[in-house]
Design an enzyme around this catalytic site. Structure first.
Site, PDB file in Angstrom:
ATOM      1  N   ILE A  36      41.740  25.854  33.252  1.00 30.75           N
ATOM      2  CA  ILE A  36      39.756  24.948  33.035  1.00 30.75           C
ATOM      3  C   ILE A  36      39.042  25.647  32.177  1.00 30.75           C
ATOM      4  CG2 ILE A  36      40.158  25.692  35.685  1.00 30.75           C
ATOM      5  CD1 ILE A  36      38.522  27.839  36.043  1.00 30.75           C
ATOM      6  N   ARG A  47      39.271  50.294  33.109  1.00 34.58           N
ATOM      7  CA  ARG A  47      39.602  49.963  34.263  1.00 34.58           C
ATOM      8  C   ARG A  47      38.264  48.852  34.924  1.00 34.58           C
ATOM      9  NH1 ARG A  47      42.328  50.920  39.150  1.00 34.58           N
ATOM     10  NH2 ARG A  47      41.118  49.172  40.730  1.00 34.58           N
ATOM     11  N   VAL A  86      50.726  57.081  40.926  1.00 30.33           N
ATOM     12  CA  VAL A  86      51.010  57.361  40.454  1.00 30.33           C
ATOM     13  C   VAL A  86      48.721  58.641  40.501  1.00 30.33           C
ATOM     14  CG1 VAL A  86      47.544  55.938  39.185  1.00 30.33           C
ATOM     15  CG2 VAL A  86      49.782  54.802  39.172  1.00 30.33           C
ATOM     16  N   LEU A 113      39.415  30.756  42.028  1.00 32.94           N
ATOM     17  CA  LEU A 113      40.653  32.339  42.695  1.00 32.94           C
ATOM     18  C   LEU A 113      40.911  32.659  40.800  1.00 32.94           C
ATOM     19  CD1 LEU A 113      42.353  30.032  45.452  1.00 32.94           C
ATOM     20  CD2 LEU A 113      42.247  32.021  45.425  1.00 32.94           C
ATOM     21  N   ARG A 164      38.934  52.493  49.666  1.00 32.63           N
ATOM     22  CA  ARG A 164      38.449  50.721  50.236  1.00 32.63           C
ATOM     23  C   ARG A 164      38.130  51.131  51.185  1.00 32.63           C
ATOM     24  NH1 ARG A 164      41.796  47.742  45.840  1.00 32.63           N
ATOM     25  NH2 ARG A 164      40.334  48.224  44.115  1.00 32.63           N
ATOM     26  N   ARG A 176      50.774  43.977  40.245  1.00 30.98           N
ATOM     27  CA  ARG A 176      50.499  45.311  41.547  1.00 30.98           C
ATOM     28  C   ARG A 176      51.272  46.396  42.674  1.00 30.98           C
ATOM     29  NH1 ARG A 176      46.091  40.538  43.443  1.00 30.98           N
ATOM     30  NH2 ARG A 176      47.980  39.758  42.973  1.00 30.98           N
ATOM     31  N   ARG A 203      43.724  52.628  50.454  1.00 28.22           N
ATOM     32  CA  ARG A 203      43.661  51.732  50.493  1.00 28.22           C
ATOM     33  C   ARG A 203      44.238  51.114  51.275  1.00 28.22           C
ATOM     34  NH1 ARG A 203      42.740  52.337  46.081  1.00 28.22           N
ATOM     35  NH2 ARG A 203      43.321  51.565  44.383  1.00 28.22           N
ATOM     36  N   TYR A 205      37.605  44.655  35.127  1.00 30.45           N
ATOM     37  CA  TYR A 205      37.570  43.622  35.787  1.00 30.45           C
ATOM     38  C   TYR A 205      36.776  43.568  36.838  1.00 30.45           C
ATOM     39  CZ  TYR A 205      40.131  41.750  39.860  1.00 30.45           C
ATOM     40  OH  TYR A 205      40.125  41.072  41.055  1.00 30.45           O
TER      41      TYR A 205
HETATM   42  P1  NAD Z   1      46.837  35.387  40.950  1.00 26.56           P
HETATM   43  O1  NAD Z   1      47.075  36.205  39.859  1.00 26.56           O
HETATM   44  O2  NAD Z   1      48.216  34.988  41.511  1.00 26.56           O
HETATM   45  O3  NAD Z   1      46.322  34.361  41.082  1.00 26.56           O
HETATM   46  C1  NAD Z   1      45.736  33.847  39.970  1.00 26.56           C
HETATM   47  C2  NAD Z   1      45.765  32.341  39.629  1.00 26.56           C
HETATM   48  O4  NAD Z   1      44.976  31.735  38.436  1.00 26.56           O
HETATM   49  C3  NAD Z   1      47.314  32.609  38.897  1.00 26.56           C
HETATM   50  O5  NAD Z   1      48.174  31.340  39.099  1.00 26.56           O
HETATM   51  C4  NAD Z   1      46.590  32.334  36.569  1.00 26.56           C
HETATM   52  O6  NAD Z   1      48.478  31.206  36.658  1.00 26.56           O
HETATM   53  C5  NAD Z   1      45.346  30.875  37.374  1.00 26.56           C
HETATM   54  N1  NAD Z   1      44.551  31.334  36.238  1.00 26.56           N
HETATM   55  C6  NAD Z   1      44.204  32.343  35.555  1.00 26.56           C
HETATM   56  N2  NAD Z   1      42.963  31.494  34.906  1.00 26.56           N
HETATM   57  C7  NAD Z   1      43.263  30.303  34.872  1.00 26.56           C
HETATM   58  C8  NAD Z   1      42.827  29.437  33.675  1.00 26.56           C
HETATM   59  N3  NAD Z   1      42.046  29.947  32.707  1.00 26.56           N
HETATM   60  N4  NAD Z   1      42.657  28.281  34.867  1.00 26.56           N
HETATM   61  C9  NAD Z   1      43.445  27.900  35.638  1.00 26.56           C
HETATM   62  N5  NAD Z   1      43.975  28.855  36.092  1.00 26.56           N
HETATM   63  C10 NAD Z   1      44.237  30.482  35.658  1.00 26.56           C
HETATM   64  O7  NAD Z   1      45.952  35.939  41.951  1.00 26.56           O
HETATM   65  P2  NAD Z   1      45.467  36.675  43.351  1.00 26.56           P
HETATM   66  O8  NAD Z   1      45.986  37.597  43.891  1.00 26.56           O
HETATM   67  O9  NAD Z   1      46.188  34.919  43.925  1.00 26.56           O
HETATM   68  O10 NAD Z   1      44.432  36.733  43.613  1.00 26.56           O
HETATM   69  C11 NAD Z   1      43.382  35.149  43.640  1.00 26.56           C
HETATM   70  C12 NAD Z   1      41.451  35.422  43.108  1.00 26.56           C
HETATM   71  O11 NAD Z   1      41.666  36.661  44.545  1.00 26.56           O
HETATM   72  C13 NAD Z   1      41.547  36.099  41.568  1.00 26.56           C
HETATM   73  O12 NAD Z   1      39.679  35.745  41.354  1.00 26.56           O
HETATM   74  C14 NAD Z   1      41.536  37.462  42.529  1.00 26.56           C
HETATM   75  O13 NAD Z   1      40.597  38.673  41.465  1.00 26.56           O
HETATM   76  C15 NAD Z   1      40.714  37.770  43.678  1.00 26.56           C
HETATM   77  N6  NAD Z   1      41.377  38.739  44.387  1.00 26.56           N
HETATM   78  C16 NAD Z   1      42.960  39.258  44.533  1.00 26.56           C
HETATM   79  C17 NAD Z   1      43.317  40.016  45.469  1.00 26.56           C
HETATM   80  C18 NAD Z   1      44.386  40.182  46.001  1.00 26.56           C
HETATM   81  O14 NAD Z   1      44.820  41.346  47.039  1.00 26.56           O
HETATM   82  N7  NAD Z   1      45.453  39.246  46.197  1.00 26.56           N
HETATM   83  C19 NAD Z   1      42.040  41.506  45.627  1.00 26.56           C
HETATM   84  C20 NAD Z   1      40.785  41.083  45.235  1.00 26.56           C
HETATM   85  C21 NAD Z   1      39.879  39.628  44.834  1.00 26.56           C
HETATM   86  C1  UGA Z   2      44.060  45.712  42.747  1.00 29.16           C
HETATM   87  C2  UGA Z   2      43.490  44.793  41.866  1.00 29.16           C
HETATM   88  O1  UGA Z   2      43.005  45.298  41.414  1.00 29.16           O
HETATM   89  C3  UGA Z   2      43.632  43.485  42.423  1.00 29.16           C
HETATM   90  O2  UGA Z   2      43.965  42.775  42.564  1.00 29.16           O
HETATM   91  C4  UGA Z   2      42.579  43.517  43.215  1.00 29.16           C
HETATM   92  O3  UGA Z   2      40.890  43.452  43.339  1.00 29.16           O
HETATM   93  C5  UGA Z   2      41.789  44.563  44.363  1.00 29.16           C
HETATM   94  O4  UGA Z   2      43.149  45.147  44.022  1.00 29.16           O
HETATM   95  C6  UGA Z   2      41.785  44.313  45.794  1.00 29.16           C
HETATM   96  O5  UGA Z   2      43.135  43.759  46.195  1.00 29.16           O
HETATM   97  O6  UGA Z   2      40.565  44.034  46.215  1.00 29.16           O
HETATM   98  P1  UGA Z   2      44.493  48.122  43.090  1.00 29.16           P
HETATM   99  O7  UGA Z   2      44.373  48.280  44.909  1.00 29.16           O
HETATM  100  O8  UGA Z   2      44.053  48.876  42.122  1.00 29.16           O
HETATM  101  O9  UGA Z   2      43.583  47.216  43.110  1.00 29.16           O
HETATM  102  O10 UGA Z   2      45.395  47.982  42.798  1.00 29.16           O
HETATM  103  P2  UGA Z   2      47.143  48.130  42.923  1.00 29.16           P
HETATM  104  O11 UGA Z   2      47.899  47.570  41.724  1.00 29.16           O
HETATM  105  O12 UGA Z   2      47.763  47.555  43.935  1.00 29.16           O
HETATM  106  O13 UGA Z   2      47.359  49.989  42.516  1.00 29.16           O
HETATM  107  C7  UGA Z   2      46.591  50.234  44.523  1.00 29.16           C
HETATM  108  C8  UGA Z   2      47.143  51.950  44.518  1.00 29.16           C
HETATM  109  O14 UGA Z   2      48.352  52.171  43.525  1.00 29.16           O
HETATM  110  C9  UGA Z   2      46.001  52.021  42.716  1.00 29.16           C
HETATM  111  O15 UGA Z   2      46.377  53.425  42.661  1.00 29.16           O
HETATM  112  C10 UGA Z   2      47.700  52.331  41.417  1.00 29.16           C
HETATM  113  O16 UGA Z   2      46.834  53.724  40.399  1.00 29.16           O
HETATM  114  C11 UGA Z   2      48.594  53.124  42.769  1.00 29.16           C
HETATM  115  N1  UGA Z   2      49.923  52.234  42.376  1.00 29.16           N
HETATM  116  C12 UGA Z   2      50.223  51.128  41.932  1.00 29.16           C
HETATM  117  C13 UGA Z   2      51.096  53.694  41.813  1.00 29.16           C
HETATM  118  O17 UGA Z   2      51.127  54.571  42.409  1.00 29.16           O
HETATM  119  N2  UGA Z   2      52.517  53.642  41.775  1.00 29.16           N
HETATM  120  C14 UGA Z   2      52.736  52.366  40.827  1.00 29.16           C
HETATM  121  O18 UGA Z   2      54.033  51.878  40.790  1.00 29.16           O
HETATM  122  C15 UGA Z   2      50.913  50.981  41.357  1.00 29.16           C
END
Ligand code: NAD
Ligand code: UGA
Length: 377
Positions: A56, A162, A231, A78, A320, A213, A238, A165
Site C-alpha cells: 500500500i 521492543r 523466554v 490490518l 494483558r 509469534r 497473556r 511497534y
Molecule cells: P499478519 O502478519 O498475519 O498480517 C499482516 C499482513 O499485512 C501480512 O499479510 C502482510 O503481508 C501485510 N502487509 C504488511 N505490510 C504491507 C504493505 N505495506 N502493504 C500491503 N500489505 C502489507 O498479522 P495479523 O496477525 O493478521 O495482524 C493483523 C493486524 O492486527 C496488524 O495490524 C497487527 O498489528 C494487529 N494485531 C494482531 C494481533 C494478533 O493476535 N494476531 C494482536 C494485536 C494486533
Molecule cells: C504479540 C505481538 O506483538 C503482536 O502480534 C500483537 O500486537 C500482540 O501479540 C497482541 O496479541 O496483542 P506478544 O504476545 O508479546 O505480542 O508476542 P508472542 O510472540 O506471541 O509472545 C508471547 C510471549 O511468549 C512473550 O512473553 C514471549 O517472550 C514469549 N515467547 C515467545 C516464549 O517464551 N517462547 C517463544 O518461543 C516465543
C-alpha cells in the site's frame, strides 16, 4: 444491500479469517491489498473480491487506493509488521509499516469521510502499573486491568527497541483520533489481545524464515521434536482468544456502525489467562492427545534469556487482562471458547497442515477444516 469494503493487509492471519467470514454470504464486496496471497488462495477468484498483490505504500497504489476508498463504505487496515522478533531487529521497517505506510490512507479516509477500522494492538498499554508496584499491590485489578478509556500507556526507554511497534501503533491511534476530532473522520480502533487460530504466522524452514509469534514457535518445536523455549522463564501472562470469536467481533462492528463508530475496543478473552510457561505445558499435553503419542507429555521445555532469544533491546509486556465491558455492551460480544479448546482446534490444524510431510506444507482443504470451525452468530 451490498457493503463495500477496502481491506489492507487482507492476506495475513486475521485478514484471511475475515475474508472467510465476510465473502461467502455475498453481502460484502471487498477490494483488498497485500504483499502475499498464500493464505487467501481460496478467495482470489471470487466475484465479490478484487485483490491487489502489492504494497500500500507504493507510489503506484496511491491513486488506486484513493478511488477505492471513495467507493467504499468502510476501510479496514490490518497491514503491519507485528512480530516481536522484528521490533528490535528491524525497527525502521516496523515504524514504517505500522505508521508511515498508512499515513496517507488515514488522510484519504478523512477526505472522503469514510469509516476507518484501524487495527492497533494491546501492546499500546505497554507494561502494567502493577509491574512497578510492591508485590502486595500487584493483584489489585485497578493496577493491571487494561481499560480503553482510562489506562495509561507505559513503555520502556528508547534503547529497548521492543517498543517501536507499540509506539508506532500508539501514534497511529493518535493520528486517527486527531483526524476524527479535527476533520470528522469516523473511526473504530481495535486492540486485539493474542488471537490464536489456524494460519497464524508460519513454521520456520517450512513456509517462512525467522522467529514467529509464540504459538508457531511452540508448534515448530513440537513438530521438529526440539525443546520449547521459555523466554526469561515464561512468567509473562497473556489472555488468548479464538480467531473465530475475534473476527465475529469485527463482523458485529460492521453490522452495528452506530455502536461501533468512534470507539476503541479491546478484543480479548478475560477467562483465558495463562503464563507462557503454563501455555507450553498445555500445548505439549494437547499435542500428545492429538497425535496419540504420550511421549509429548514430557516434551522438553527449556528457559532462555530474552537477550539470547530476541537480541538486544527486548522488554516484555508483563500481563494483558482486558476490560471487555465496551465490546460486551456495545457489540453484545462475549467470547466463550475456553483455552484448551482453542489450543486443541488450532494445534489440530497445524498438525494436519505440517506434520504429514517434512518437505512442504499440506494446505488443509476447506472440507477437512470445516469441522474445526465454530459457529458464531
Ligand atoms: P499478519 O502478519 O498475519 O498480517 C499482516 C499482513 O499485512 C501480512 O499479510 C502482510 O503481508 C501485510 N502487509 C504488511 N505490510 C504491507 C504493505 N505495506 N502493504 C500491503 N500489505 C502489507 O498479522 P495479523 O496477525 O493478521 O495482524 C493483523 C493486524 O492486527 C496488524 O495490524 C497487527 O498489528 C494487529 N494485531 C494482531 C494481533 C494478533 O493476535 N494476531 C494482536 C494485536 C494486533
Ligand atoms: C504479540 C505481538 O506483538 C503482536 O502480534 C500483537 O500486537 C500482540 O501479540 C497482541 O496479541 O496483542 P506478544 O504476545 O508479546 O505480542 O508476542 P508472542 O510472540 O506471541 O509472545 C508471547 C510471549 O511468549 C512473550 O512473553 C514471549 O517472550 C514469549 N515467547 C515467545 C516464549 O517464551 N517462547 C517463544 O518461543 C516465543
Amino acid at each position: 444491500m451490498v457493503t463495500k469494503l477496502v481491506m489492507l493487509g487482507c492476506g495475513g492471519f486475521i485478514g484471511s479469517h475475515l475474508l472467510d467470514l465476510l465473502l461467502p454470504g455475498g453481502e460484502y464486496e471487498i477490494e483488498g491489498w497485500d504483499l502475499d496471497d498464500q493464505k487467501i488462495e481460496q478467495h482470489v477468484d471470487r466475484p465479490n473480491f478484487h485483490f491487489h498483490r502489492r504494497g500500500i505504500q507504493q507510489a503506484s497504489e496511491q491513486a488506486l487506493l484513493r478511488d477505492a476508498i471513495g467507493r467504499a463504505d468502510a476501510v479496514i487496515n490490518l497491514a503491519a509488521i507485528c512480530n516481536p522478533a522484528e521490533y528490535n531487529t528491524r525497527p525502521l521497517d516496523v515504524i514504517r509499516a505500522n505508521f508511515l505506510d498508512i499515513y496517507s490512507v488515514v488522510g484519504m479516509c478523512a477526505d472522503h469521510r469514510k469509516w476507518l477500522i484501524a487495527f492497533s494492538t494491546c501492546e499500546v498499554y505497554g507494561r502494567t502499573l502493577a509491574s512497578y508496584l510492591p508485590p502486595n499491590l500487584r493483584d489489585d485489578p485497578q493496577y493491571f486491568e487494561l481499560d480503553e478509556e482510562s489506562t495509561p500507556f507505559i513503555m520502556g526507554p528508547i534503547r529497548n527497541q521492543r517498543w517501536t511497534y507499540a509506539t508506532a501503533k500508539a501514534l497511529m491511534e493518535r493520528f486517527v483520533y486527531a483526524h476524527h476530532k479535527e476533520r470528522g473522520l469516523p473511526f473504530t480502533i481495535v486492540r486485539p489481545l493474542n488471537f490464536f487460530g489456524p494460519r497464524m504466522d508460519y513454521i520456520p524452514g517450512r513456509d517462512g524464515e525467522g522467529t514467529p509469534r509464540v504459538l508457531a514457535c511452540f508448534m515448530s518445536a513440537l513438530l521438529n521434536r526440539e525443546p520449547m523455549q521459555l523466554v526469561d522463564g515464561g512468567m509473562a501472562r497473556r489472555t488468548i482468544v479464538s480467531i473465530y470469536e475475534a473476527v465475529d467481533a469485527i463482523g458485529r462492528m460492521l453490522r452495528r456502525p452506530q455502536q461501533a463508530q468512534n470507539q476503541i475496543f479491546n478484543i480479548g478473552n478475560r477467562n483465558n489467562e495463562t503464563t507462557i510457561a503454563e501455555l507450553a505445558d498445555r500445548m505439549r499435553r494437547t499435542y500428545a492427545r492429538i497425535t496419540g503419542d504420550a511421549s509429548y507429555e514430557d516434551h522438553p521445555i527449556v528457559s532462555v534469556s530474552s537477550e539470547a532469544f530476541y537480541g538486544e533491546g527486548y522488554e516484555d509486556c508483563d500481563r494483558r487482562m482486558p476490560s471487555t465491558v465496551k465490546a460486551s455492551s456495545l457489540l453484545d460480544w462475549t467470547p466463550t471458547i475456553p483455552l484448551d479448546e482453542v489450543l486443541h482446534d488450532t494445534m489440530t490444524y497445524f498438525h494436519r497442515a505440517y506434520a504429514t510431510t517434512q518437505e512442504s506444507v499440506h494446505v488443509v482443504a476447506d472440507s477437512e477444516f470445516a469441522e474445526l470451525t465454530v459457529n458464531t452468530t
